[in-house]
Design an enzyme around this catalytic site. Structure first.
Site, PDB file in Angstrom:
ATOM      1  N   ASN A 162      -6.974  25.459  48.501  1.00 41.01           N
ATOM      2  CA  ASN A 162      -6.560  25.762  47.338  1.00 41.01           C
ATOM      3  C   ASN A 162      -7.025  25.115  46.055  1.00 41.01           C
ATOM      4  O   ASN A 162      -7.414  25.562  45.043  1.00 41.01           O
ATOM      5  CB  ASN A 162      -4.834  25.294  47.370  1.00 41.01           C
ATOM      6  CG  ASN A 162      -4.199  25.974  48.168  1.00 41.01           C
ATOM      7  OD1 ASN A 162      -4.746  27.251  48.900  1.00 41.01           O
ATOM      8  ND2 ASN A 162      -3.137  25.840  48.565  1.00 41.01           N
ATOM      9  N   GLY A 163      -7.542  23.719  46.362  1.00 39.84           N
ATOM     10  CA  GLY A 163      -8.267  22.980  45.404  1.00 39.84           C
ATOM     11  C   GLY A 163      -9.453  23.609  44.780  1.00 39.84           C
ATOM     12  O   GLY A 163      -9.550  23.555  43.641  1.00 39.84           O
ATOM     13  N   ARG A 164     -10.280  23.903  45.741  1.00 39.40           N
ATOM     14  CA  ARG A 164     -11.667  24.274  45.428  1.00 39.40           C
ATOM     15  C   ARG A 164     -11.300  25.848  44.809  1.00 39.40           C
ATOM     16  O   ARG A 164     -12.175  26.070  43.821  1.00 39.40           O
ATOM     17  CB  ARG A 164     -12.326  24.566  46.849  1.00 39.40           C
ATOM     18  CG  ARG A 164     -13.078  23.297  47.129  1.00 39.40           C
ATOM     19  CD  ARG A 164     -13.718  23.352  48.594  1.00 39.40           C
ATOM     20  NE  ARG A 164     -12.420  23.361  49.401  1.00 39.40           N
ATOM     21  CZ  ARG A 164     -12.457  23.334  50.755  1.00 39.40           C
ATOM     22  NH1 ARG A 164     -13.676  23.662  51.319  1.00 39.40           N
ATOM     23  NH2 ARG A 164     -11.449  22.926  51.504  1.00 39.40           N
ATOM     24  N   LEU A 215      10.411  38.010  63.136  1.00 38.82           N
ATOM     25  CA  LEU A 215       9.246  36.819  62.721  1.00 38.82           C
ATOM     26  C   LEU A 215       9.984  35.499  62.311  1.00 38.82           C
ATOM     27  O   LEU A 215      10.634  35.336  61.690  1.00 38.82           O
ATOM     28  CB  LEU A 215       8.524  37.301  61.465  1.00 38.82           C
ATOM     29  CG  LEU A 215       7.236  36.326  61.237  1.00 38.82           C
ATOM     30  CD1 LEU A 215       6.275  36.354  62.114  1.00 38.82           C
ATOM     31  CD2 LEU A 215       6.894  36.649  59.742  1.00 38.82           C
ATOM     32  N   SER A 261       0.426  17.818  55.391  1.00 41.19           N
ATOM     33  CA  SER A 261       0.189  16.988  56.510  1.00 41.19           C
ATOM     34  C   SER A 261       0.789  15.601  56.371  1.00 41.19           C
ATOM     35  O   SER A 261       0.987  15.170  55.077  1.00 41.19           O
ATOM     36  CB  SER A 261      -1.295  16.800  56.747  1.00 41.19           C
ATOM     37  OG  SER A 261      -1.946  16.128  56.013  1.00 41.19           O
ATOM     38  N   THR A 262       0.631  14.743  57.117  1.00 41.63           N
ATOM     39  CA  THR A 262       1.499  13.491  57.028  1.00 41.63           C
ATOM     40  C   THR A 262       0.206  12.651  56.518  1.00 41.63           C
ATOM     41  O   THR A 262       0.474  11.470  55.738  1.00 41.63           O
ATOM     42  CB  THR A 262       1.533  12.731  58.420  1.00 41.63           C
ATOM     43  OG1 THR A 262       0.328  12.969  59.473  1.00 41.63           O
ATOM     44  CG2 THR A 262       2.718  13.349  59.204  1.00 41.63           C
ATOM     45  N   LEU A 291      -9.390  20.248  62.714  1.00 43.57           N
ATOM     46  CA  LEU A 291      -7.991  20.359  63.143  1.00 43.57           C
ATOM     47  C   LEU A 291      -6.963  19.531  62.034  1.00 43.57           C
ATOM     48  O   LEU A 291      -5.762  19.907  62.128  1.00 43.57           O
ATOM     49  CB  LEU A 291      -7.492  19.984  64.458  1.00 43.57           C
ATOM     50  CG  LEU A 291      -8.073  21.227  65.719  1.00 43.57           C
ATOM     51  CD1 LEU A 291      -7.694  20.573  67.003  1.00 43.57           C
ATOM     52  CD2 LEU A 291      -7.619  22.485  65.248  1.00 43.57           C
ATOM     53  N   SER A 292      -7.570  18.551  61.336  1.00 41.99           N
ATOM     54  CA  SER A 292      -6.745  17.663  60.720  1.00 41.99           C
ATOM     55  C   SER A 292      -5.420  17.177  61.054  1.00 41.99           C
ATOM     56  O   SER A 292      -4.651  17.713  60.355  1.00 41.99           O
ATOM     57  CB  SER A 292      -6.952  18.372  59.201  1.00 41.99           C
ATOM     58  OG  SER A 292      -8.129  18.659  58.887  1.00 41.99           O
ATOM     59  N   HIS A 329      -2.604  25.816  44.291  1.00 43.65           N
ATOM     60  CA  HIS A 329      -1.617  25.672  45.242  1.00 43.65           C
ATOM     61  C   HIS A 329      -0.486  26.544  44.778  1.00 43.65           C
ATOM     62  O   HIS A 329       0.253  27.280  45.647  1.00 43.65           O
ATOM     63  CB  HIS A 329      -0.787  24.415  45.283  1.00 43.65           C
ATOM     64  CG  HIS A 329      -1.518  23.069  45.576  1.00 43.65           C
ATOM     65  ND1 HIS A 329      -2.267  23.144  46.654  1.00 43.65           N
ATOM     66  CD2 HIS A 329      -1.852  22.010  45.231  1.00 43.65           C
ATOM     67  CE1 HIS A 329      -3.076  22.045  47.005  1.00 43.65           C
ATOM     68  NE2 HIS A 329      -2.880  21.334  45.980  1.00 43.65           N
ATOM     69  N   ASP A 352      -6.094  26.136  53.901  1.00 43.25           N
ATOM     70  CA  ASP A 352      -7.095  25.363  53.127  1.00 43.25           C
ATOM     71  C   ASP A 352      -7.724  26.001  51.965  1.00 43.25           C
ATOM     72  O   ASP A 352      -8.240  26.998  52.135  1.00 43.25           O
ATOM     73  CB  ASP A 352      -7.812  24.412  54.331  1.00 43.25           C
ATOM     74  CG  ASP A 352      -8.643  23.119  53.614  1.00 43.25           C
ATOM     75  OD1 ASP A 352      -7.851  22.768  52.578  1.00 43.25           O
ATOM     76  OD2 ASP A 352      -9.131  22.780  54.601  1.00 43.25           O
TER      77      ASP A 352
HETATM   78  C1  IPE Z   1      -5.035  20.240  56.123  1.00 42.24           C
HETATM   79  O1  IPE Z   1      -5.891  20.165  55.134  1.00 42.24           O
HETATM   80  C2  IPE Z   1      -3.695  20.163  55.748  1.00 42.24           C
HETATM   81  C3  IPE Z   1      -2.996  21.388  55.277  1.00 42.24           C
HETATM   82  C4  IPE Z   1      -3.672  22.460  55.235  1.00 42.24           C
HETATM   83  C5  IPE Z   1      -1.714  21.200  54.780  1.00 42.24           C
HETATM   84  P1  IPE Z   1      -6.489  19.019  54.336  1.00 42.24           P
HETATM   85  O2  IPE Z   1      -7.124  19.744  53.138  1.00 42.24           O
HETATM   86  O3  IPE Z   1      -5.400  18.096  54.212  1.00 42.24           O
HETATM   87  O4  IPE Z   1      -7.525  18.338  55.278  1.00 42.24           O
HETATM   88  P2  IPE Z   1      -8.833  17.545  55.321  1.00 42.24           P
HETATM   89  O5  IPE Z   1      -8.504  16.377  54.340  1.00 42.24           O
HETATM   90  O6  IPE Z   1      -9.880  18.261  54.488  1.00 42.24           O
HETATM   91  O7  IPE Z   1      -8.944  17.299  56.659  1.00 42.24           O
HETATM   92  C1  IPE Z   2      -4.796  23.072  51.081  1.00 42.04           C
HETATM   93  O1  IPE Z   2      -5.537  23.210  50.208  1.00 42.04           O
HETATM   94  C2  IPE Z   2      -3.335  22.825  50.700  1.00 42.04           C
HETATM   95  C3  IPE Z   2      -2.847  21.508  51.172  1.00 42.04           C
HETATM   96  C4  IPE Z   2      -3.468  20.768  52.089  1.00 42.04           C
HETATM   97  C5  IPE Z   2      -1.538  21.117  50.760  1.00 42.04           C
HETATM   98  P1  IPE Z   2      -6.251  22.003  49.717  1.00 42.04           P
HETATM   99  O2  IPE Z   2      -5.282  21.170  48.314  1.00 42.04           O
HETATM  100  O3  IPE Z   2      -6.331  20.846  50.699  1.00 42.04           O
HETATM  101  O4  IPE Z   2      -7.527  22.371  48.825  1.00 42.04           O
HETATM  102  P2  IPE Z   2      -9.112  21.706  48.933  1.00 42.04           P
HETATM  103  O5  IPE Z   2      -9.343  21.683  50.333  1.00 42.04           O
HETATM  104  O6  IPE Z   2      -9.094  20.572  48.099  1.00 42.04           O
HETATM  105  O7  IPE Z   2      -9.831  22.976  48.378  1.00 42.04           O
HETATM  106 MG    MG Z   3      -8.227  20.917  51.875  1.00 44.12          MG
END
Ligand code: IPE
Ligand code: IPE
Ligand code: MG
Length: 257
Positions: A33-35, A142, A76-77, A206-207, A48, A31
């Site tokens: 990547n966006g930030r 692995l 995730s779904t 846990l998302s 990403h 988690d």
């Molecule tokens: C959980 O991360 C899913 C993956 C890392 C693939 P999210 O970024 O989607 O989760 P929330 O929305 O913060 O709970």
């Molecule tokens: C995790 O990073 C990757 C996926 C959920 C696919 P995010 O894209 O959720 O990054 P943030 O949480 O927005 O920083």
């Molecule tokens: Mg995220």
């Protein structure tokens, strides 16, 4: 306790895990990547893309450390809710990742697997993953297990449905249902339960990830964003894991009266 696990290497203190208690299965919620991208005024997809490099790094390190299964939560779904261009980019990543790294995975004896609903992935995404699974099917090193279009509730729902179906068709009775049957009906049936769960980026939830399988897993959370995660952070997580006391509801020997 942690001090014991810290070995001095080349002058600098480095946390090196104890070889004797390497977790068999490490699961990671990748988690942040966006930030990571936002901090650099880049589009989210740049995060990403950068995160893909971390996948390579951590796969190598997990292999080097002797971890048997590495599960990576990639999509995730619920991630379908994201803007279409972002989803499309994420669906291209397996092709890009495997297109670049598959030869290395084959060479390292890594076996690629996938959990999640692959039927509803775009054909090109499914193809890339299937090809990688086929190319590595005979490898016995692995296991690199991608959770792609994965949701634990959907997984459990499907397991319940298949068991209910077997009861409805008189192939078994409701009294036969036990925990091992449910474990066996999940997509992780052939894998050991995770010993260690890591989530990056400071989120502590846990998302919808492996709700059944994580019942006795040790959790480790870090503020580090996934693209910044590296070998030393993984080693640190494992060292912390090794200092934990897994009781599984029991008591320590020395604490018995
Ligand atoms: C959980 O991360 C899913 C993956 C890392 C693939 P999210 O970024 O989607 O989760 P929330 O929305 O913060 O709970
Ligand atoms: C995790 O990073 C990757 C996926 C959920 C696919 P995010 O894209 O959720 O990054 P943030 O949480 O927005 O920083
Ligand atoms: Mg995220």
């Amino acid at each position: 306790m942690l001090d014991k696990l810290i070995r001095k290497k080349g002058g600098g203190a480095k946390v090196e895990p104890d070889d004797a208690i390497i977790p068999r299965h490490v699961a990671i919620i990748m988690d942040g990547n966006g930030r990571w991208a936002k901090k650099r005024s880049l589009p989210r997809i740049a995060g990403h893309h950068e995160g893909m490099k971390t996948v390579r790094k951590i796969t190598r390190e997990a292999d080097r450390l002797g971890i048997k299964v590495l599960t990576l939560y990639a999509f995730s779904t619920e991630n379908w809710k994201r803007p279409k261009p972002e989803v499309e980019f994420l669906m291209r990543l397996p092709e890009e990742f495997l297109g670049t790294y598959l030869p290395e995975l084959v060479e390292r004896n890594v076996r690629v697997r996938m959990i999640g609903d692959h039927e509803h992935l775009p054909p090109h995404t499914r193809r890339a993953i299937t090809r990688a699974m086929e190319a590595t099917a005979d490898n016995d090193g692995l296991i690199l297990n991608f959770a792609m279009n994965y949701g634990s509730r959907a997984e459990i729902t499907e397991a319940v449905r298949s068991i209910a179906q077997a009861v409805a068709e008189n192939r078994m009775s409701a009294d036969d249902i036990d925990e091992s049957m449910i474990t066996g009906a999940l997509m992780t049936a052939e894998l050991p339960e995770p010993d260690l769960l890591i989530r990056t980026s400071g989120e502590v939830r846990l998302s919808n990830f492996m709700l059944w399988q994580l019942a006795y897993t040790e959790f480790w959370f870090t503020d580090t964003l996934w693209p910044d995660f590296d070998e030393s952070r993984l080693q640190e997580a494992i060292a912390v894991y090794q200092a934990r006391n897994r009781r599984y509801g029991g008591v320590d020997k020395e604490d018995t009266d």
